[in-house]
Motif scaffolding. Structure first.
Motif, PDB file in Angstrom:
ATOM      1  N   SER A  87      10.907 -12.217  10.783  1.00  0.00           N
ATOM      2  CA  SER A  87       9.992 -12.325   9.650  1.00  0.00           C
ATOM      3  C   SER A  87       9.204 -11.038   9.491  1.00  0.00           C
ATOM      4  O   SER A  87       8.927 -10.325  10.454  1.00  0.00           O
ATOM      5  CB  SER A  87       9.036 -13.494   9.851  1.00  0.00           C
ATOM      6  OG  SER A  87       8.182 -13.605   8.737  1.00  0.00           O
ATOM      7  N   GLU A  88       8.839 -10.771   8.259  1.00  0.00           N
ATOM      8  CA  GLU A  88       8.080  -9.557   7.951  1.00  0.00           C
ATOM      9  C   GLU A  88       7.181  -9.843   6.754  1.00  0.00           C
ATOM     10  O   GLU A  88       7.620 -10.452   5.781  1.00  0.00           O
ATOM     11  CB  GLU A  88       9.077  -8.447   7.618  1.00  0.00           C
ATOM     12  CG  GLU A  88       8.485  -7.181   7.130  1.00  0.00           C
ATOM     13  CD  GLU A  88       9.550  -6.189   6.677  1.00  0.00           C
ATOM     14  OE1 GLU A  88       9.153  -5.152   6.121  1.00  0.00           O
ATOM     15  OE2 GLU A  88      10.757  -6.442   6.853  1.00  0.00           O
ATOM     16  N   VAL A  89       5.934  -9.415   6.837  1.00  0.00           N
ATOM     17  CA  VAL A  89       5.039  -9.516   5.682  1.00  0.00           C
ATOM     18  C   VAL A  89       5.385  -8.368   4.756  1.00  0.00           C
ATOM     19  O   VAL A  89       5.310  -7.203   5.134  1.00  0.00           O
ATOM     20  CB  VAL A  89       3.553  -9.457   6.096  1.00  0.00           C
ATOM     21  CG1 VAL A  89       2.654  -9.395   4.872  1.00  0.00           C
ATOM     22  CG2 VAL A  89       3.186 -10.646   6.956  1.00  0.00           C
ATOM     23  N   LEU A  90       5.793  -8.705   3.530  1.00  0.00           N
ATOM     24  CA  LEU A  90       6.170  -7.682   2.562  1.00  0.00           C
ATOM     25  C   LEU A  90       4.957  -7.182   1.791  1.00  0.00           C
ATOM     26  O   LEU A  90       4.816  -5.989   1.542  1.00  0.00           O
ATOM     27  CB  LEU A  90       7.212  -8.229   1.593  1.00  0.00           C
ATOM     28  CG  LEU A  90       8.510  -8.692   2.245  1.00  0.00           C
ATOM     29  CD1 LEU A  90       9.398  -9.384   1.234  1.00  0.00           C
ATOM     30  CD2 LEU A  90       9.223  -7.518   2.892  1.00  0.00           C
ATOM     31  N   THR A  91       4.105  -8.112   1.396  1.00  0.00           N
ATOM     32  CA  THR A  91       2.898  -7.744   0.663  1.00  0.00           C
ATOM     33  C   THR A  91       1.924  -8.910   0.691  1.00  0.00           C
ATOM     34  O   THR A  91       2.304 -10.047   0.965  1.00  0.00           O
ATOM     35  CB  THR A  91       3.228  -7.328  -0.790  1.00  0.00           C
ATOM     36  OG1 THR A  91       2.066  -6.782  -1.409  1.00  0.00           O
ATOM     37  CG2 THR A  91       3.754  -8.495  -1.602  1.00  0.00           C
ATOM     38  N   TYR A  92       0.679  -8.605   0.401  1.00  0.00           N
ATOM     39  CA  TYR A  92      -0.349  -9.642   0.312  1.00  0.00           C
ATOM     40  C   TYR A  92      -1.451  -9.132  -0.595  1.00  0.00           C
ATOM     41  O   TYR A  92      -1.606  -7.920  -0.783  1.00  0.00           O
ATOM     42  CB  TYR A  92      -0.902 -10.014   1.690  1.00  0.00           C
ATOM     43  CG  TYR A  92      -1.504  -8.858   2.444  1.00  0.00           C
ATOM     44  CD1 TYR A  92      -2.860  -8.546   2.311  1.00  0.00           C
ATOM     45  CD2 TYR A  92      -0.727  -8.075   3.283  1.00  0.00           C
ATOM     46  CE1 TYR A  92      -3.408  -7.478   2.993  1.00  0.00           C
ATOM     47  CE2 TYR A  92      -1.272  -7.013   3.969  1.00  0.00           C
ATOM     48  CZ  TYR A  92      -2.615  -6.717   3.821  1.00  0.00           C
ATOM     49  OH  TYR A  92      -3.153  -5.658   4.491  1.00  0.00           O
ATOM     50  N   TYR A  93      -2.190 -10.072  -1.170  1.00  0.00           N
ATOM     51  CA  TYR A  93      -3.273  -9.683  -2.071  1.00  0.00           C
ATOM     52  C   TYR A  93      -4.258 -10.833  -2.213  1.00  0.00           C
ATOM     53  O   TYR A  93      -3.858 -11.993  -2.181  1.00  0.00           O
ATOM     54  CB  TYR A  93      -2.713  -9.301  -3.448  1.00  0.00           C
ATOM     55  CG  TYR A  93      -3.689  -8.521  -4.285  1.00  0.00           C
ATOM     56  CD1 TYR A  93      -4.078  -7.244  -3.925  1.00  0.00           C
ATOM     57  CD2 TYR A  93      -4.233  -9.068  -5.437  1.00  0.00           C
ATOM     58  CE1 TYR A  93      -4.976  -6.520  -4.672  1.00  0.00           C
ATOM     59  CE2 TYR A  93      -5.134  -8.348  -6.202  1.00  0.00           C
ATOM     60  CZ  TYR A  93      -5.496  -7.074  -5.816  1.00  0.00           C
ATOM     61  OH  TYR A  93      -6.400  -6.364  -6.573  1.00  0.00           O
ATOM     62  N   MET A  94      -5.511 -10.489  -2.395  1.00  0.00           N
ATOM     63  CA  MET A  94      -6.561 -11.487  -2.610  1.00  0.00           C
ATOM     64  C   MET A  94      -7.346 -11.098  -3.865  1.00  0.00           C
ATOM     65  O   MET A  94      -7.687  -9.921  -4.037  1.00  0.00           O
ATOM     66  CB  MET A  94      -7.501 -11.525  -1.415  1.00  0.00           C
ATOM     67  CG  MET A  94      -8.610 -12.547  -1.569  1.00  0.00           C
ATOM     68  SD  MET A  94      -9.666 -12.540  -0.113  1.00  0.00           S
ATOM     69  CE  MET A  94     -11.248 -12.656  -0.895  1.00  0.00           C
ATOM     70  N   ILE A  95      -7.597 -12.069  -4.722  1.00  0.00           N
ATOM     71  CA  ILE A  95      -8.396 -11.839  -5.927  1.00  0.00           C
ATOM     72  C   ILE A  95      -9.633 -12.715  -5.854  1.00  0.00           C
ATOM     73  O   ILE A  95      -9.540 -13.939  -5.996  1.00  0.00           O
ATOM     74  CB  ILE A  95      -7.626 -12.186  -7.215  1.00  0.00           C
ATOM     75  CG1 ILE A  95      -6.337 -11.376  -7.309  1.00  0.00           C
ATOM     76  CG2 ILE A  95      -8.498 -11.953  -8.442  1.00  0.00           C
ATOM     77  CD1 ILE A  95      -5.448 -11.788  -8.440  1.00  0.00           C
ATOM     78  N   PRO A  96     -10.813 -12.128  -5.621  1.00  0.00           N
ATOM     79  CA  PRO A  96     -12.033 -12.923  -5.664  1.00  0.00           C
ATOM     80  C   PRO A  96     -12.403 -13.220  -7.116  1.00  0.00           C
ATOM     81  O   PRO A  96     -12.291 -12.344  -7.966  1.00  0.00           O
ATOM     82  CB  PRO A  96     -13.087 -12.036  -4.996  1.00  0.00           C
ATOM     83  CG  PRO A  96     -12.468 -10.704  -4.801  1.00  0.00           C
ATOM     84  CD  PRO A  96     -11.041 -10.768  -5.204  1.00  0.00           C
ATOM     85  N   ASN A  97     -12.778 -14.443  -7.379  1.00  0.00           N
ATOM     86  CA  ASN A  97     -13.219 -14.864  -8.711  1.00  0.00           C
ATOM     87  C   ASN A  97     -12.228 -14.495  -9.823  1.00  0.00           C
ATOM     88  O   ASN A  97     -12.574 -13.761 -10.747  1.00  0.00           O
ATOM     89  CB  ASN A  97     -14.592 -14.265  -9.036  1.00  0.00           C
ATOM     90  CG  ASN A  97     -15.597 -14.561  -7.968  1.00  0.00           C
ATOM     91  OD1 ASN A  97     -15.723 -15.695  -7.536  1.00  0.00           O
ATOM     92  ND2 ASN A  97     -16.310 -13.541  -7.518  1.00  0.00           N
ATOM     93  N   PRO A  98     -10.998 -14.994  -9.763  1.00  0.00           N
ATOM     94  CA  PRO A  98     -10.031 -14.639 -10.807  1.00  0.00           C
ATOM     95  C   PRO A  98     -10.468 -15.204 -12.158  1.00  0.00           C
ATOM     96  O   PRO A  98     -11.044 -16.297 -12.221  1.00  0.00           O
ATOM     97  CB  PRO A  98      -8.738 -15.303 -10.345  1.00  0.00           C
ATOM     98  CG  PRO A  98      -9.185 -16.432  -9.484  1.00  0.00           C
ATOM     99  CD  PRO A  98     -10.451 -15.967  -8.830  1.00  0.00           C
ATOM    100  N   PRO A  99     -10.223 -14.471 -13.250  1.00  0.00           N
ATOM    101  CA  PRO A  99     -10.545 -14.994 -14.571  1.00  0.00           C
ATOM    102  C   PRO A  99      -9.770 -16.283 -14.834  1.00  0.00           C
ATOM    103  O   PRO A  99      -8.660 -16.462 -14.305  1.00  0.00           O
ATOM    104  CB  PRO A  99     -10.093 -13.891 -15.532  1.00  0.00           C
ATOM    105  CG  PRO A  99      -9.923 -12.677 -14.700  1.00  0.00           C
ATOM    106  CD  PRO A  99      -9.642 -13.136 -13.310  1.00  0.00           C
TER     107      PRO A  99
END
Length: 101
Positions: free
Chosen positions: A70-82
């Motif tokens: 397994s491999e983490v390809l990408t990740y992202y967090m959006i605080p308070n998304p519209p």
């Protein structure tokens, strides 16, 4: 209360499963979406309070690297998304996820 969205994409299903498991066990978050992104790539999306999503993402990224291959390809967090982002993309709370909020 400010809500965030967090997404982790992995190579292979076991990493996504490990990430989802670690995230919901580490913090007060709800899995709102899981799917195959493309051949062999999977992702899991969570929502919850900003501080909880931040903690959950850290645990999920670490856990997703543990399964063999397994491999983490990408990740992202959006605080308070519209609202339009949360509604149009597959990261909004659903009826199926409601009991786990």
């Amino acid at each position: 209360m400010p809500v965030a969205v967090g997404v982790i994409e992995t190579m292979g299903f076991p990493g996504t499963l490990a990430a989802a498991d670690a995230m919901v066990k580490t913090a007060r978050v709800t899995v709102v979406q899981y799917s195959r992104a493309e051949s062999g790539h999977f992702f899991v999306a969570i929502r919850g309070p900003v501080s909880e999503v931040k903690r959950a993402m850290e645990a999920g990224i670490e856990a997703a690297e543990k399964p063999y291959g397994s491999e983490v390809l990408t990740y992202y967090m959006i605080p308070n998304p519209p609202e339009n982002v949360a509604t149009v993309l597959p990261v909004d709370y659903t009826e199926a996820a409601e009991p786990f909020r």
